[in-house]
Design a protein around this motif. Structure first.
Motif, PDB file in Angstrom:
ATOM      1  N   VAL A   1       1.135  -1.376   0.388  1.00  0.00           N
ATOM      2  CA  VAL A   1       0.003  -0.396  -0.300  1.00  0.00           C
ATOM      3  C   VAL A   1       1.152   1.631  -0.152  1.00  0.00           C
ATOM      4  O   VAL A   1       1.640   1.432   0.673  1.00  0.00           O
ATOM      5  N   ILE A   2       0.523   2.185  -0.610  1.00  0.00           N
ATOM      6  CA  ILE A   2       0.569   4.479  -0.617  1.00  0.00           C
ATOM      7  C   ILE A   2       0.119   4.697   0.619  1.00  0.00           C
ATOM      8  O   ILE A   2      -1.179   4.223   0.352  1.00  0.00           O
ATOM      9  N   GLU A   3       0.558   5.165   1.041  1.00  0.00           N
ATOM     10  CA  GLU A   3       0.313   6.212   2.103  1.00  0.00           C
ATOM     11  C   GLU A   3      -0.193   8.252   1.367  1.00  0.00           C
ATOM     12  O   GLU A   3       1.360   8.005   1.198  1.00  0.00           O
ATOM     13  N   LYS A   4      -1.331   8.428   1.298  1.00  0.00           N
ATOM     14  CA  LYS A   4      -0.710   9.854   0.709  1.00  0.00           C
ATOM     15  C   LYS A   4      -1.211  10.419   1.685  1.00  0.00           C
ATOM     16  O   LYS A   4      -2.377  10.410   2.503  1.00  0.00           O
TER      17      LYS A   4
ATOM     18  N   VAL B   1      -6.908  16.402   7.829  1.00  0.00           N
ATOM     19  CA  VAL B   1      -5.427  15.981   7.701  1.00  0.00           C
ATOM     20  C   VAL B   1      -5.542  14.234   7.692  1.00  0.00           C
ATOM     21  O   VAL B   1      -5.831  14.094   9.090  1.00  0.00           O
ATOM     22  N   ARG B   2      -5.753  13.387   6.555  1.00  0.00           N
ATOM     23  CA  ARG B   2      -5.396  11.857   6.942  1.00  0.00           C
ATOM     24  C   ARG B   2      -5.279  11.265   6.460  1.00  0.00           C
ATOM     25  O   ARG B   2      -4.192  12.354   5.561  1.00  0.00           O
ATOM     26  N   THR B   3      -4.453  10.164   6.781  1.00  0.00           N
ATOM     27  CA  THR B   3      -3.629   9.498   5.547  1.00  0.00           C
ATOM     28  C   THR B   3      -4.540   8.784   4.711  1.00  0.00           C
ATOM     29  O   THR B   3      -4.738   7.251   5.487  1.00  0.00           O
ATOM     30  N   GLU B   4      -4.441   9.242   4.071  1.00  0.00           N
ATOM     31  CA  GLU B   4      -5.244   7.956   2.961  1.00  0.00           C
ATOM     32  C   GLU B   4      -4.451   6.590   2.389  1.00  0.00           C
ATOM     33  O   GLU B   4      -3.110   7.065   2.097  1.00  0.00           O
ATOM     34  N   VAL B   5      -5.192   5.535   2.043  1.00  0.00           N
ATOM     35  CA  VAL B   5      -4.672   4.365   1.261  1.00  0.00           C
ATOM     36  C   VAL B   5      -5.002   3.841   0.226  1.00  0.00           C
ATOM     37  O   VAL B   5      -6.336   4.028  -0.440  1.00  0.00           O
ATOM     38  N   ARG B   6      -3.820   3.682  -0.301  1.00  0.00           N
ATOM     39  CA  ARG B   6      -4.101   3.365  -2.130  1.00  0.00           C
ATOM     40  C   ARG B   6      -2.823   2.069  -2.722  1.00  0.00           C
ATOM     41  O   ARG B   6      -2.056   1.522  -2.194  1.00  0.00           O
TER      42      ARG B   6
ATOM     43  N   LEU C   1      -8.315   2.661  -1.404  1.00  0.00           N
ATOM     44  CA  LEU C   1      -8.763   2.177  -0.408  1.00  0.00           C
ATOM     45  C   LEU C   1      -9.906   2.146   0.825  1.00  0.00           C
ATOM     46  O   LEU C   1     -10.531   2.043   2.005  1.00  0.00           O
ATOM     47  N   GLY C   2      -8.832   3.541   1.262  1.00  0.00           N
ATOM     48  CA  GLY C   2      -9.502   4.354   2.773  1.00  0.00           C
ATOM     49  C   GLY C   2      -8.339   4.800   3.134  1.00  0.00           C
ATOM     50  O   GLY C   2      -7.666   5.516   2.504  1.00  0.00           O
ATOM     51  N   HIS C   3      -8.835   4.734   4.748  1.00  0.00           N
ATOM     52  CA  HIS C   3      -7.699   5.415   5.103  1.00  0.00           C
ATOM     53  C   HIS C   3      -6.535   4.701   6.230  1.00  0.00           C
ATOM     54  O   HIS C   3      -7.001   3.805   7.006  1.00  0.00           O
ATOM     55  N   VAL C   4      -5.358   5.051   6.928  1.00  0.00           N
ATOM     56  CA  VAL C   4      -4.907   4.648   8.246  1.00  0.00           C
ATOM     57  C   VAL C   4      -5.359   5.469   9.300  1.00  0.00           C
ATOM     58  O   VAL C   4      -4.751   6.951   9.266  1.00  0.00           O
ATOM     59  N   PHE C   5      -5.242   5.576  10.354  1.00  0.00           N
ATOM     60  CA  PHE C   5      -5.811   5.858  11.704  1.00  0.00           C
ATOM     61  C   PHE C   5      -4.704   5.491  13.409  1.00  0.00           C
ATOM     62  O   PHE C   5      -3.990   3.982  12.739  1.00  0.00           O
TER      63      PHE C   5
END
Length: 141
Positions: free
Chosen positions: A74-77, A85-90, A98-102
């Motif tokens: 996965v790539i985090e953006k 501000v969140r961290t997207e997951v692709r 895909l969603g986000h990581v917390f």
């Protein structure tokens, strides 16, 4: 695949989520409370992303995982939409949203990968070989 080809291959919600960075409704998606043994792959590219071994009940309404199969899957953006501000997951290969990581997940990682069901295809443990994912059987032994 082109956008037109993907529109033919994917359902409208799968296209919206993976190609337009959408989000499906919480608690109204097929995998949020699904806990069979198996592999979760990108619905677009088929690349392996998560296993049921790392899935947990988070009560957030979407499938949650403590880690991806491999960090490089996965790539985090940074995502600055919705006035936060969140961290997207692709996905790395398919570039699917895909969603986000917390950082409120369980130990040992402390992470919660909050993933849209629409971005995933579930491969049951019993079908790994026939679906072309035999190399991943050892993760469940």
């Amino acid at each position: 695949m082109s956008k037109d080809e993907l529109k033919k291959k994917l359902t409208p919600i799968q296209f919206k989520v993976t190609q337009e960075d959408g989000t499906e409704p919480p608690f109204k998606n097929p995998l949020w409370d699904f806990f069979e043994e198996g592999l979760y792959v990108d619905v677009v590219s088929g690349e392996p992303l998560f296993t049921s071994k790392d899935k947990f009940e988070s009560n957030c309404g979407w499938p949650s995982f403590s880690k991806p199969i491999k960090e490089e899957a996965v790539i985090e953006k940074k995502d600055r939409s919705l006035f936060m501000v969140r961290t997207e997951v692709r996905s790395k290969e398919g570039d699917s949203h895909l969603g986000h990581v917390f950082t409120d997940g369980p130990k040992p990682t402390g992470l919660r990968y909050c993933i849209n069901s629409a971005s995933l295809k579930f491969i049951p443990k019993a079908d790994l070989e026939t679906e072309g994912y035999g190399d991943y059987k050892s993760l469940f032994e």
